[in-house]
Design an enzyme around this catalytic site. Structure first.
Site, short mmCIF file in Angstrom:
data_model
loop_
_atom_site.label_atom_id
_atom_site.label_comp_id
_atom_site.label_asym_id
_atom_site.label_seq_id
_atom_site.Cartn_x
_atom_site.Cartn_y
_atom_site.Cartn_z
N THR A 11 84.30 -35.11 4.69
CA THR A 11 83.04 -35.81 4.90
C THR A 11 81.99 -34.82 5.38
O THR A 11 82.32 -33.79 5.98
CB THR A 11 83.17 -36.95 5.92
OG1 THR A 11 83.41 -36.40 7.24
CG2 THR A 11 84.30 -37.90 5.56
N GLY A 12 80.72 -35.13 5.13
CA GLY A 12 79.68 -34.16 5.47
C GLY A 12 79.87 -32.88 4.70
O GLY A 12 79.66 -31.78 5.22
N TYR A 149 74.45 -35.92 22.35
CA TYR A 149 75.26 -35.19 21.38
C TYR A 149 76.54 -34.67 22.03
O TYR A 149 77.64 -34.79 21.46
CB TYR A 149 74.45 -34.03 20.80
CG TYR A 149 75.24 -33.12 19.89
CD1 TYR A 149 75.56 -33.52 18.60
CD2 TYR A 149 75.65 -31.86 20.31
CE1 TYR A 149 76.28 -32.69 17.75
CE2 TYR A 149 76.36 -31.02 19.48
CZ TYR A 149 76.68 -31.44 18.20
OH TYR A 149 77.40 -30.61 17.38
#
Length: 246
Positions: A11-12, A149
């Site tokens: 993914t990504g 984050y």
């Protein structure tokens, strides 16, 4: 050809570390499938990997769309030997300006996306599969400016450590490890690397004196994906020029 015959889902995977890893894995003999949010970027990435690559465009923050994409790609691959939950974002405002929408957007990709990538891939993982979660040194550094984050990546590390010890994983010999990265030149960090003051300040904090390259992260991912790491699970492999531990 350390991944000869391996079926890989990332993914990504349309840019940065995900794409660099996909390219290296293809070179090492793997059949690779990518999930990315942008159809245009996905098409470009797949073109660069050659005719054997597969891809589906979806937002990993949407479990329903993610489930459909993973099922489709696992069918094309014929199962999954290596799963890399790499999709992530970092564009959060300062904590005093953070809204619920900001929280949902970042955690939706960085936490929910990672967890449901694993959840929906589990039925298709082969016995002895390798699961890689992309983390960050922000999880343990206590750096100013990005607590949301950092919290998301702290959760990724904790999830990976605990998932590795889950009975369902151990029974199927599925290894789970976290690839923890430091300052790396990617589209995600472009705003920082385009600013000489920020770029140089960060480089000065790194013992090796520079930012990392996506290809360097990919080499560590290759180790975790291959049989060379057959006795490694629940671990955190750090690729950061010494930033986290020195």
């Amino acid at each position: 050809m350390r991944l000869q015959g391996k079926k890989v889902l990332i993914t990504g995977g349309t840019s940065g570390i995900g794409l660099a890893t996909a390219r290296l894995f293809v070179d090492e003999g793997a059949e690779v499938a990518l999930i990315g949010r942008s159809p245009a970027k996905l098409a470009t990435a797949l073109s660069s990997l050659g005719p054997g690559a597969h891809g589906e465009a979806t937002d990993v923050a949407s479990p329903r769309g993610l489930a459909t994409a993973i099922e489709c790609l696992a069918g094309k691959l014929g199962g999954i030997d290596v799963l890399m939950a790499n999709a992530g974002i970092s564009d959060a405002p300062s904590i005093e300006k953070t809204t619920e929408a900001d929280f949902d957007a970042l955690m939706g990709v960085n936490i929910k996306g990672v967890i449901f990538t694993v959840v929906h891939a589990l039925p298709f993982l082969s016995n002895g599969a390798s699961v890689l979660l992309t983390g960050s040194v922000a999880a343990g550094k206590g750096r100013p400016g990005d607590p949301l984050y950092a919290a998301s990546k702290g959760a990724v590390r904790s999830f990976g450590r605990t998932l590795a010890m889950d009975e369902s994983m151990l029974a199927r010999r599925i290894r789970v490890n976290v690839l923890t990265l430091g300052a790396t030149v990617t589209p995600l960090t472009q705003a920082a690397t385009d600013d000489p003051a920020i770029r140089d300040y960060v480089a000065q904090m790194v013992p090796m004196g520079r930012w990392g390259k996506p290809t360097e992260a990919a080499q560590a991912a290759l180790f975790l994906a291959s049989d060379a790491s057959s006795y490694t699970t629940g671990a955190e492999i750090t690729v950061d020029g010494g930033l986290a531990h020195v």
